[in-house]
Design an enzyme around this catalytic site. Sequence first.
Site, PDB file in Angstrom:
ATOM      1  N   GLN A   1       0.856  -1.191   0.000  1.00  0.00           N
ATOM      2  CA  GLN A   1       0.000   0.000   0.000  1.00  0.00           C
ATOM      3  C   GLN A   1       0.887   1.234   0.000  1.00  0.00           C
ATOM      4  O   GLN A   1       1.827   1.324   0.802  1.00  0.00           O
ATOM      5  CB  GLN A   1      -0.907   0.030   1.231  1.00  0.00           C
ATOM      6  CG  GLN A   1      -1.895   1.201   1.192  1.00  0.00           C
ATOM      7  CD  GLN A   1      -2.705   1.368   2.451  1.00  0.00           C
ATOM      8  OE1 GLN A   1      -2.147   1.618   3.518  1.00  0.00           O
ATOM      9  NE2 GLN A   1      -4.015   1.243   2.355  1.00  0.00           N
TER      10      GLN A   1
ATOM     11  N   TYR B   1      -6.106  10.454   4.410  1.00  0.00           N
ATOM     12  CA  TYR B   1      -4.785  10.763   3.856  1.00  0.00           C
ATOM     13  C   TYR B   1      -4.945  11.552   2.545  1.00  0.00           C
ATOM     14  O   TYR B   1      -6.062  11.853   2.126  1.00  0.00           O
ATOM     15  CB  TYR B   1      -3.961   9.481   3.720  1.00  0.00           C
ATOM     16  CG  TYR B   1      -3.669   8.903   5.093  1.00  0.00           C
ATOM     17  CD1 TYR B   1      -2.752   9.531   5.938  1.00  0.00           C
ATOM     18  CD2 TYR B   1      -4.375   7.811   5.596  1.00  0.00           C
ATOM     19  CE1 TYR B   1      -2.523   9.056   7.223  1.00  0.00           C
ATOM     20  CE2 TYR B   1      -4.149   7.330   6.878  1.00  0.00           C
ATOM     21  CZ  TYR B   1      -3.221   7.962   7.691  1.00  0.00           C
ATOM     22  OH  TYR B   1      -3.001   7.514   8.972  1.00  0.00           O
TER      23      TYR B   1
ATOM     24  N   ARG C   1      -7.068  -6.049  12.421  1.00  0.00           N
ATOM     25  CA  ARG C   1      -6.774  -6.358  13.827  1.00  0.00           C
ATOM     26  C   ARG C   1      -6.790  -7.850  14.144  1.00  0.00           C
ATOM     27  O   ARG C   1      -5.903  -8.320  14.874  1.00  0.00           O
ATOM     28  CB  ARG C   1      -7.752  -5.568  14.734  1.00  0.00           C
ATOM     29  CG  ARG C   1      -7.489  -4.073  14.718  1.00  0.00           C
ATOM     30  CD  ARG C   1      -8.622  -3.275  15.325  1.00  0.00           C
ATOM     31  NE  ARG C   1      -9.818  -3.302  14.488  1.00  0.00           N
ATOM     32  CZ  ARG C   1     -10.988  -2.779  14.818  1.00  0.00           C
ATOM     33  NH1 ARG C   1     -11.121  -2.205  16.012  1.00  0.00           N
ATOM     34  NH2 ARG C   1     -12.012  -2.818  13.999  1.00  0.00           N
TER      35      ARG C   1
ATOM     36  N   CYS D   1      -9.870 -11.615  18.478  1.00  0.00           N
ATOM     37  CA  CYS D   1      -9.660 -10.163  18.621  1.00  0.00           C
ATOM     38  C   CYS D   1     -10.878  -9.539  19.315  1.00  0.00           C
ATOM     39  O   CYS D   1     -12.008  -9.808  18.932  1.00  0.00           O
ATOM     40  CB  CYS D   1      -9.468  -9.545  17.240  1.00  0.00           C
ATOM     41  SG  CYS D   1      -9.449  -7.746  17.223  1.00  0.00           S
TER      42      CYS D   1
ATOM     43  N   CYS E   1      -9.929  -3.991  21.037  1.00  0.00           N
ATOM     44  CA  CYS E   1      -9.595  -3.029  22.105  1.00  0.00           C
ATOM     45  C   CYS E   1      -8.766  -1.868  21.557  1.00  0.00           C
ATOM     46  O   CYS E   1      -8.588  -0.860  22.232  1.00  0.00           O
ATOM     47  CB  CYS E   1      -8.840  -3.727  23.233  1.00  0.00           C
ATOM     48  SG  CYS E   1      -7.223  -4.354  22.717  1.00  0.00           S
TER      49      CYS E   1
END
Length: 367
Positions: free
Chosen positions: A100, A170, A317, A338, A341
Amino acid sequence: MADIFTPWQMKDLAIPNRLVRSATWEGLADADGAPTHELINALADLAEGGVGLIITGYAYIAPEGLGLPKQTGVHIDALVGPLTRISDAVHKAGGLVAMQIVHAGGQTKSKWIGQKPVGPSALVNPAFGEEVAEMSLMQIEDTIEAFAMAAARVKAAGFDAVQLHGAHGYLINQFLSQATNQRTDDYGGTPAKRARFAYEVLAATRQAVGPRYPVFIKLNSEDFVEGGLTLEEGVAVAQGLSQRGIDAIEVSGGGPAAGKLSPSRVVKEAADEGYFLPNAVAIKKVVSCPVICVGGWRSRSEVEKALDQVDAVALSRPFIRQPDLANRWKAGEEKATCISCNQCFSVGMKQGLGCGQELKKQEKEQG
Ligand SMILES: Cc1cc2nc3c(=O)[nH]c(=O)nc-3n(C[C@H](O)[C@H](O)[C@H](O)COP(=O)(O)O)c2cc1C
């Protein structure tokens, strides 16, 4: 319900299953932007864990486009050699890897880049609180060229595809959004003029990598900030990119300024999963390329349901905590562990990519 473990194509690239590791800043590059052993090993672990396509964390295309410390760079030719170690390691482990590429625009700090952040308009960035210098037309041209040169380096370094970061506030997203783009020239004003930068980045990138190399984008479908990109505008941009030859669109939304409606939301139950699915479905209706939906996927069965409507899903995540999640789902496990958090962000700042819950457990075990 569609099977997660069926292949699909992004242009000529055959991807063995529908699970993508969404770009995740690792905080594991050295001061020059070169990948460390830890970063290479982490990406090879993901490949061994069975995910169909790995997207690296965002890599900066120009020194002033860096977004966070310890971020990987792709801004100079000298990095092609070091970056090749990533593609070699992932391929050796049987995986596929895309890089990326990003320009952070106003979403950075002057102390990290050694100058005032730049962006479409001279406004205070809502997330980072610093005043942004308006880019001149020459700076815009240079930045489009920098994206193209970075993409050429990604290809030269043996990666299987390049992803443009057009999401999460961005630079490309800053141009798309009226909240950050108040230009009165050809790059601002109407939605079509705000999309011009994204279209020119795609055209220059395509020119640099050739017609057969997969170029795809992570795109905000909606900004969730006052005056920001609306879903209707996001869908129109996706359609414009598809018409101009983008090879896939990963649908996301929000950014650091969006509060609870951030790209990385809290997921407690099945109903919270796949929070951008409706937006991805709206985009799927108007494009001719594959659509990848990111955001909150945690259960195999929810992903299987979603695959009736989109081509693939991307996760971030859950793969930090369980790099072998794809193999676990293949073996019949149902849920990722996951708990969203979001401590992975502070672990990343402190010591590089890691799960906050795992770190807590280790610290407890060590007394
Ligand atoms: C530690 C961390 C780093 C991230 N870095 C990036 C990044 O470099 N580029 C990007 O497009 N998204 C990044 N994201 C956002 C994720 O790719 C993803 O869009 C978001 O977390 C939702 O997916 P999830 O619920 O599977 O985590 C990051 C998220 C986390 C938690």
